[in-house]
Design a protein around this motif. Structure first.
Motif, PDB file in Angstrom:
ATOM      1  N   VAL A  39       7.505   8.958 -23.263  1.00  0.00           N
ATOM      2  CA  VAL A  39       6.203   8.813 -23.515  1.00  0.00           C
ATOM      3  C   VAL A  39       5.676   7.630 -22.604  1.00  0.00           C
ATOM      4  CG1 VAL A  39       4.604   7.766 -25.388  1.00  0.00           C
ATOM      5  CG2 VAL A  39       6.472   9.084 -25.866  1.00  0.00           C
ATOM      6  N   ARG A  40       5.049   8.114 -21.528  1.00  0.00           N
ATOM      7  CA  ARG A  40       4.574   7.191 -20.326  1.00  0.00           C
ATOM      8  C   ARG A  40       3.711   6.256 -20.965  1.00  0.00           C
ATOM      9  NH1 ARG A  40       7.322   8.159 -15.939  1.00  0.00           N
ATOM     10  NH2 ARG A  40       7.797  10.284 -15.744  1.00  0.00           N
ATOM     11  N   GLY A  41       3.801   4.948 -20.200  1.00  0.00           N
ATOM     12  CA  GLY A  41       2.858   4.032 -20.520  1.00  0.00           C
ATOM     13  C   GLY A  41       3.403   2.864 -21.432  1.00  0.00           C
ATOM     14  N   PHE A  42       4.510   2.925 -21.777  1.00  0.00           N
ATOM     15  CA  PHE A  42       5.406   2.281 -22.903  1.00  0.00           C
ATOM     16  C   PHE A  42       6.633   1.711 -22.200  1.00  0.00           C
ATOM     17  CE2 PHE A  42       2.812   4.938 -25.380  1.00  0.00           C
ATOM     18  CZ  PHE A  42       2.025   3.965 -26.235  1.00  0.00           C
ATOM     19  N   GLY A  43       6.661   0.458 -21.769  1.00  0.00           N
ATOM     20  CA  GLY A  43       7.572  -0.150 -21.179  1.00  0.00           C
ATOM     21  C   GLY A  43       7.617  -1.251 -21.873  1.00  0.00           C
ATOM     22  N   PHE A  44       8.886  -1.600 -22.786  1.00  0.00           N
ATOM     23  CA  PHE A  44       8.666  -2.869 -23.443  1.00  0.00           C
ATOM     24  C   PHE A  44      10.111  -3.871 -23.194  1.00  0.00           C
ATOM     25  CE2 PHE A  44       7.010   0.310 -26.559  1.00  0.00           C
ATOM     26  CZ  PHE A  44       5.826  -0.525 -26.747  1.00  0.00           C
ATOM     27  N   GLY A  45      10.747  -3.447 -21.991  1.00  0.00           N
ATOM     28  CA  GLY A  45      11.879  -4.275 -21.585  1.00  0.00           C
ATOM     29  C   GLY A  45      13.158  -3.877 -22.635  1.00  0.00           C
TER      30      GLY A  45
END
Length: 86
Positions: A24-30
């Motif tokens: 799901v592109r656009g979701f980088g939460f660490g």
């Protein structure tokens, strides 16, 4: 829950959240965010998939758990994406 169980739980959450973030592109939460997304996704999938009649017969319980959590995390991120776009 033992320390080993907790570590496996966190590892499954991290792997599932990371994989879901790639899909799901656009979701980088660490790292911490990925663990949370993976764990919440696992609970969500644990509730939803049996109601839909979906069952997995994969080689190992660990892979089965990661797959389960991954599906839940992808669904969770898709829902968050729809809510963010509104």
């Amino acid at each position: 829950m033992t320390v080993e169980g907790l570590l496996v739980f966190l590892l499954i959450g991290a792997i599932a959240g990371w994989l879901a973030g790639l899909i799901v592109r656009g979701f980088g939460f660490g790292l911490i965010g990925n663990i949370v997304v993976g764990i919440v996704g696992a609970f969500f999938a644990g509730w939803l998939l049996p109601r839909l009649g979906v069952h997995f017969a994969v080689v190992s319980p660990f892979v089965n758990s990661v797959l389960h959590a991954f599906i839940g995390a992808v669904v969770l991120l898709a829902i968050v994406g729809v809510i963010r776009s509104v």
